[in-house]
Design an enzyme around this catalytic site. Sequence first.
Site, PDB file in Angstrom:
ATOM      1  N   GLU A  79       0.853  -1.187   0.000  1.00  0.00           N
ATOM      2  CA  GLU A  79       0.000   0.000   0.000  1.00  0.00           C
ATOM      3  C   GLU A  79       0.891   1.241   0.000  1.00  0.00           C
ATOM      4  OE1 GLU A  79      -2.213   0.494   3.759  1.00  0.00           O
ATOM      5  OE2 GLU A  79      -1.551  -1.525   4.248  1.00  0.00           O
ATOM      6  N   CYS A 111      -3.401  -4.075   4.546  1.00  0.00           N
ATOM      7  CA  CYS A 111      -2.466  -5.067   5.099  1.00  0.00           C
ATOM      8  C   CYS A 111      -2.805  -6.500   4.706  1.00  0.00           C
ATOM      9  CB  CYS A 111      -2.436  -4.959   6.622  1.00  0.00           C
ATOM     10  SG  CYS A 111      -1.870  -3.373   7.188  1.00  0.00           S
ATOM     11  N   THR A 152       2.642   3.700  15.876  1.00  0.00           N
ATOM     12  CA  THR A 152       2.434   2.419  15.176  1.00  0.00           C
ATOM     13  C   THR A 152       2.982   2.457  13.750  1.00  0.00           C
ATOM     14  OG1 THR A 152       0.213   2.966  14.346  1.00  0.00           O
ATOM     15  CG2 THR A 152       0.330   2.006  16.530  1.00  0.00           C
ATOM     16  N   SER A 201     -11.022   1.242  14.069  1.00  0.00           N
ATOM     17  CA  SER A 201     -10.221   0.220  13.374  1.00  0.00           C
ATOM     18  C   SER A 201      -9.926  -0.960  14.307  1.00  0.00           C
ATOM     19  CB  SER A 201      -8.929   0.824  12.801  1.00  0.00           C
ATOM     20  OG  SER A 201      -7.990   1.104  13.819  1.00  0.00           O
ATOM     21  N   HIS A 233      -2.047 -10.469  12.337  1.00  0.00           N
ATOM     22  CA  HIS A 233      -1.554  -9.220  11.755  1.00  0.00           C
ATOM     23  C   HIS A 233      -1.293  -8.290  12.934  1.00  0.00           C
ATOM     24  CE1 HIS A 233      -1.143  -5.426   9.874  1.00  0.00           C
ATOM     25  NE2 HIS A 233      -2.303  -4.966  10.303  1.00  0.00           N
ATOM     26  N   LYS A 242      -5.110  -8.427  22.140  1.00  0.00           N
ATOM     27  CA  LYS A 242      -6.523  -8.102  22.347  1.00  0.00           C
ATOM     28  C   LYS A 242      -7.396  -9.124  21.609  1.00  0.00           C
ATOM     29  CE  LYS A 242      -6.183  -3.030  22.249  1.00  0.00           C
ATOM     30  NZ  LYS A 242      -7.081  -2.313  23.140  1.00  0.00           N
ATOM     31  N   ASN A 275       4.810  -1.430  12.565  1.00  0.00           N
ATOM     32  CA  ASN A 275       3.850  -1.953  11.595  1.00  0.00           C
ATOM     33  C   ASN A 275       4.481  -1.928  10.207  1.00  0.00           C
ATOM     34  OD1 ASN A 275       1.607  -2.841  10.229  1.00  0.00           O
ATOM     35  ND2 ASN A 275       0.261  -1.145  10.803  1.00  0.00           N
ATOM     36  N   SER A 308      -7.395  -3.208   6.457  1.00  0.00           N
ATOM     37  CA  SER A 308      -8.454  -2.218   6.636  1.00  0.00           C
ATOM     38  C   SER A 308      -9.202  -1.989   5.340  1.00  0.00           C
ATOM     39  CB  SER A 308      -7.843  -0.900   7.117  1.00  0.00           C
ATOM     40  OG  SER A 308      -7.507  -1.022   8.469  1.00  0.00           O
TER      41      SER A 308
END
Length: 391
Positions: A79, A111, A152, A201, A233, A242, A275, A308
């Site tokens: 990207e 991603c 990030t 997000s 990811h 999380k 990232n 995303s």
Amino acid sequence: MEIGIDKMGFYTPHMYVDMNKLAVARNDEPEKYTIGIGQEKMAVPPITQDAVTLAANAAMEILDEADKEKIDLVIFATESGVDHSKAAAIYAHHLLRLNPRARAIEVKEACYGATAGIQLAKGHISLHPDRKVLVLGSDISRYGLHTPGEVTQGAGAVAILMSANPRVMVLGKESAYHTEDIMDFWRPLYSKTALVQGKYSVEKYNSFFKTVWEDYKKKTGLTLKDFAAICFHLPYTKQGLKALRLVIDEGTAADKERLLAHFEVSKQYNKIVGNIYTGALYLSLLSLLELNTDIEDGARIGLYSYGSGAVGEFFSGILQPNYREYLHVRHHRKMLSERNEVSVQEYEDLFNQELPADGSDIDLPVENDPAPVLLSGIKDHMRMYINKDQS
Ligand code: HMG
């Protein structure tokens, strides 16, 4: 026929900024960055690195002459593309001196792109079992200075060689995937930095994970007990944790212990690189495979890919006999440990360096960058690349 990952390469630039120091410069508590976000260092790219050079540097370490002859498809996921028309894959194909009887394309879905590449590669190899496919996932993640997303960012690439009878990991035929049109993160054509609705997000990343995990379990009958580890990811390492916590109670105490311990291993490279968008899931897989001491051949590894916009997918693979022998752990450890720290001011200066946007020529300071493959300048609107190892 079994198809999957035969080799994995990785490259990240030679500079990083320390997240404790970035936190102090941003008037934040360092623990927010190191614990709340879960990042320790962030790769900083020089102006001589772009998506093409990062990918070529990642692929160079793994490809031998026999691979180069057999690769007849190059899929470049990014990207951070360098041209609206020409595929970054063609530059990489040239820099790597691959067989000209090949297809070379660029794919995009945030991603998720490299996962799309891997799944397409499986189809190609099932039709042509004697051929190999090079999948590249390469990005420079940019949100902007003084933004919530700044912590990030990162830069790097993974190179994945896909083949029949792979030596590292056989990928399963079943997969669960989900697409939904949402605006959680995007980068309009006029912007050099991403736009993001950060909290939204995170919410969507998690809800996509639950959706594809449920679907995957229905399709395969597999449950947590069947997985030695699950890789995610990782836009930042806390995000994977999380998601894992959303499903961990489905397992026994032993499942929880194993999956949480292996998650720790799978985040080690990501927490000191940042990232890398398309490559982030595969950097986490590399971290797990190269740094674990107890995952045996035959173990199943789950993989959650999220891009995303958004597309999510859950799939898995089985580790092959003696898989460790085909990894490049020493090289990666050396690359990561020999990086130079830059100050927050130096990082900001590098962030603000930009290629001319008015079509003028530029010569870039290639002598300052130790990478073999570099962007050396722009001439007559054409990007100039060099491979120091081949000149
Ligand atoms: P924020 O608002 O600055 O941070 O943005 P926060 O206030 O939410 O704090 C972050 C965490 O730190 C919280 O923990 C705090 O409690 C904790 P959580 O509730 O999340 O578990 N915290 C502390 N912990 C310890 N000690 C302290 C302390 N202070 C606070 N003193 C956000 C965070 C992630 C939203 C922001 O960085 C952002 O927008 N990042 C970019 C978007 C992103 O990465 N999204 C992830 C999902 S989307 C995705 O993965 C796709 C993507 O890779 C793009 C693509 O597909 O191409 C992004």
